[in-house]
Design a protein around this motif. Sequence first.
Motif, PDB file in Angstrom:
ATOM      1  N   ASP A 214     -55.242 -38.400  25.435  1.00 43.12           N
ATOM      2  CA  ASP A 214     -55.356 -39.833  26.080  1.00 43.12           C
ATOM      3  C   ASP A 214     -54.389 -39.333  27.248  1.00 43.12           C
ATOM      4  N   GLY A 215     -54.436 -38.483  28.095  1.00 43.89           N
ATOM      5  CA  GLY A 215     -53.730 -38.328  29.039  1.00 43.89           C
ATOM      6  C   GLY A 215     -52.267 -37.857  28.974  1.00 43.89           C
ATOM      7  N   ALA A 216     -51.712 -37.462  28.012  1.00 43.05           N
ATOM      8  CA  ALA A 216     -50.371 -37.042  27.735  1.00 43.05           C
ATOM      9  C   ALA A 216     -50.154 -35.719  28.398  1.00 43.05           C
ATOM     10  N   GLU A 217     -48.919 -35.609  28.702  1.00 39.71           N
ATOM     11  CA  GLU A 217     -48.509 -34.174  29.155  1.00 39.71           C
ATOM     12  C   GLU A 217     -48.644 -33.211  28.353  1.00 39.71           C
ATOM     13  N   LEU A 218     -49.242 -32.277  28.877  1.00 39.47           N
ATOM     14  CA  LEU A 218     -49.913 -31.130  27.935  1.00 39.47           C
ATOM     15  C   LEU A 218     -49.211 -29.692  28.219  1.00 39.47           C
ATOM     16  N   GLU A 219     -48.996 -29.087  27.073  1.00 42.33           N
ATOM     17  CA  GLU A 219     -48.379 -27.851  27.099  1.00 42.33           C
ATOM     18  C   GLU A 219     -49.188 -26.656  26.113  1.00 42.33           C
ATOM     19  N   ALA A 220     -49.583 -25.506  26.694  1.00 37.09           N
ATOM     20  CA  ALA A 220     -50.333 -24.685  26.057  1.00 37.09           C
ATOM     21  C   ALA A 220     -49.522 -23.299  25.600  1.00 37.09           C
ATOM     22  N   LEU A 221     -49.457 -23.101  24.109  1.00 37.43           N
ATOM     23  CA  LEU A 221     -48.867 -21.997  23.588  1.00 37.43           C
ATOM     24  C   LEU A 221     -49.411 -20.778  23.738  1.00 37.43           C
ATOM     25  N   VAL A 222     -48.852 -20.013  24.419  1.00 33.99           N
ATOM     26  CA  VAL A 222     -49.762 -18.686  24.987  1.00 33.99           C
ATOM     27  C   VAL A 222     -49.638 -17.516  23.873  1.00 33.99           C
ATOM     28  N   GLN A 223     -50.610 -17.374  23.313  1.00 32.25           N
ATOM     29  CA  GLN A 223     -50.948 -16.293  22.320  1.00 32.25           C
ATOM     30  C   GLN A 223     -51.116 -15.094  22.833  1.00 32.25           C
ATOM     31  N   PHE A 224     -51.528 -14.765  23.756  1.00 35.40           N
ATOM     32  CA  PHE A 224     -51.644 -13.575  24.410  1.00 35.40           C
ATOM     33  C   PHE A 224     -51.051 -13.622  26.081  1.00 35.40           C
ATOM     34  N   ALA A 225     -50.101 -12.871  26.341  1.00 30.82           N
ATOM     35  CA  ALA A 225     -49.686 -12.814  27.868  1.00 30.82           C
ATOM     36  C   ALA A 225     -49.236 -11.406  28.211  1.00 30.82           C
ATOM     37  N   ALA A 226     -49.992 -10.839  29.409  1.00 34.04           N
ATOM     38  CA  ALA A 226     -49.606  -9.765  29.746  1.00 34.04           C
ATOM     39  C   ALA A 226     -50.148  -9.562  31.153  1.00 34.04           C
ATOM     40  N   VAL A 227     -49.187  -9.111  32.472  1.00 34.95           N
ATOM     41  CA  VAL A 227     -49.644  -8.816  33.386  1.00 34.95           C
ATOM     42  C   VAL A 227     -50.279  -7.303  33.515  1.00 34.95           C
ATOM     43  N   THR A 228     -51.565  -7.095  33.641  1.00 31.83           N
ATOM     44  CA  THR A 228     -52.179  -5.901  33.946  1.00 31.83           C
ATOM     45  C   THR A 228     -53.513  -6.085  34.250  1.00 31.83           C
ATOM     46  N   ASP A 229     -54.205  -4.763  34.983  1.00 32.89           N
ATOM     47  CA  ASP A 229     -55.195  -4.768  35.611  1.00 32.89           C
ATOM     48  C   ASP A 229     -56.318  -4.242  34.770  1.00 32.89           C
ATOM     49  N   ASP A 230     -55.913  -4.140  33.410  1.00 32.76           N
ATOM     50  CA  ASP A 230     -57.103  -3.881  32.316  1.00 32.76           C
ATOM     51  C   ASP A 230     -56.854  -4.690  31.085  1.00 32.76           C
ATOM     52  N   PRO A 231     -57.428  -6.105  31.213  1.00 33.60           N
ATOM     53  CA  PRO A 231     -57.348  -6.791  30.119  1.00 33.60           C
ATOM     54  C   PRO A 231     -57.971  -6.547  28.808  1.00 33.60           C
ATOM     55  N   SER A 232     -58.903  -5.600  29.094  1.00 39.04           N
ATOM     56  CA  SER A 232     -59.648  -5.290  27.697  1.00 39.04           C
ATOM     57  C   SER A 232     -58.702  -4.274  26.827  1.00 39.04           C
ATOM     58  N   SER A 233     -57.660  -3.595  27.410  1.00 38.71           N
ATOM     59  CA  SER A 233     -56.899  -2.795  26.752  1.00 38.71           C
ATOM     60  C   SER A 233     -55.946  -3.704  26.049  1.00 38.71           C
ATOM     61  N   VAL A 234     -55.703  -4.826  26.309  1.00 45.59           N
ATOM     62  CA  VAL A 234     -54.712  -5.997  25.693  1.00 45.59           C
ATOM     63  C   VAL A 234     -55.574  -6.806  24.460  1.00 45.59           C
ATOM     64  N   LEU A 235     -56.770  -7.144  25.039  1.00 46.81           N
ATOM     65  CA  LEU A 235     -57.404  -8.136  24.301  1.00 46.81           C
ATOM     66  C   LEU A 235     -58.753  -7.866  23.631  1.00 46.81           C
ATOM     67  N   GLY A 236     -59.037  -6.525  23.696  1.00 46.51           N
ATOM     68  CA  GLY A 236     -60.315  -6.084  22.981  1.00 46.51           C
ATOM     69  C   GLY A 236     -60.426  -6.105  21.875  1.00 46.51           C
ATOM     70  N   ALA A 237     -59.443  -5.570  21.038  1.00 46.90           N
ATOM     71  CA  ALA A 237     -59.408  -5.726  19.562  1.00 46.90           C
ATOM     72  C   ALA A 237     -59.366  -6.974  18.910  1.00 46.90           C
ATOM     73  N   ASP A 238     -58.628  -7.859  19.602  1.00 46.76           N
ATOM     74  CA  ASP A 238     -58.695  -9.442  19.120  1.00 46.76           C
ATOM     75  C   ASP A 238     -59.702 -10.286  19.488  1.00 46.76           C
ATOM     76  N   THR A 275     -55.743 -30.619  32.870  1.00 46.93           N
ATOM     77  CA  THR A 275     -54.398 -30.963  33.340  1.00 46.93           C
ATOM     78  C   THR A 275     -53.197 -30.500  32.320  1.00 46.93           C
ATOM     79  N   ILE A 276     -53.451 -29.099  31.987  1.00 44.08           N
ATOM     80  CA  ILE A 276     -52.465 -28.505  31.207  1.00 44.08           C
ATOM     81  C   ILE A 276     -51.424 -27.715  32.639  1.00 44.08           C
ATOM     82  N   ASP A 277     -50.199 -28.145  32.468  1.00 51.45           N
ATOM     83  CA  ASP A 277     -49.272 -27.679  33.629  1.00 51.45           C
ATOM     84  C   ASP A 277     -47.903 -27.273  32.878  1.00 51.45           C
ATOM     85  N   ARG A 278     -48.110 -26.798  31.512  1.00 50.60           N
ATOM     86  CA  ARG A 278     -46.718 -26.456  30.943  1.00 50.60           C
ATOM     87  C   ARG A 278     -47.232 -25.433  29.786  1.00 50.60           C
TER      88      ARG A 278
END
Length: 296
Positions: A214-238, A275-278
């Motif tokens: 109902d419009g509350a301030e929202l925060e996402a708990l990031v389960q996978f975070a990585a700066v990369t130009d090859d996302p498949s190497s980080v996320l492929g198995a999962d 509206t997720i900004d956290r």
Amino acid sequence: MTTFSLQAVPRDGATAWLDLARRAEEIGFDTLLTADHPGSCPDPYPVLAAAAAVTSRIRLGVYVSNAGVREPLPLASAVATLDLLSGGRARFGIGAGHTPAEWAAIGRTRPGVAGRVRRCVEVADAVRSLLDGEEVTVSTPSLTMTGARLDDPRPVQARIPMTFGGGNSELLRWAGRNADVVGLSGLGKTLADGHRHTVRWTLDEIDAQVALTDGAELEALVQFAAVTDDPSSVLGADAAEIGTTVDALRETPFVLVGTEDEIVAAIDRNRRRWTIDRYVIRAPALESFAPIVARL
């Protein structure tokens, strides 16, 4: 402005933990968060008090305490003490809990979903009232308190911000009305090991969760975070284990994997759709996310 918090647990002694706290503040993280799993990680409040002593701006909190095994008065006292020692930087984090072993370790049986929901609301309301200086008397099957007060210590902040973390539909509705921040993880049913979960990461499922708040301030708990130009190497198995694709995972707010520009674009997309900004980022991504924190 996007708000980033860092979740970490001290594993390498005091020096490494204090250096991490200083570095998180230096980079510009809004809050340093640690876990609360009695018997499986350090007690969060001494850990956060130590971080408070070597920082001056960053907020400090638990992500999140299990209402099923924590009692309101000791919990409120711990939060207020942290607020006092940090000069008004504490946050209060609460959730319904999920790990059966945490109940068993203190001689309780984990309730069903309805029981965990009731207990979470009752504990959160009691802690909120105690922090606000009110007397609390409760008598329910889940919680009994008689004339409880938190006279000392009193928190510095007039209102300590409360974050609810979880995914139960009833609790999301409650949190939308009562919490300062609603933390979304996209996690579903607890699996047999008592720790892992199914996930609710389709766009429709996330839409439905957000609608409940109902419009509350929202925060996402990031389960996978990585700066990369090859996302498949980080996320492929999962992605394969979950039964989806790398591209589909990257559409969720719980995954920030890609180049810096791609992650910034994903954050903008999440803001416009949900509206997720956290965001809560875990410690291994601390340095790689420093330029993104600076940009946003």
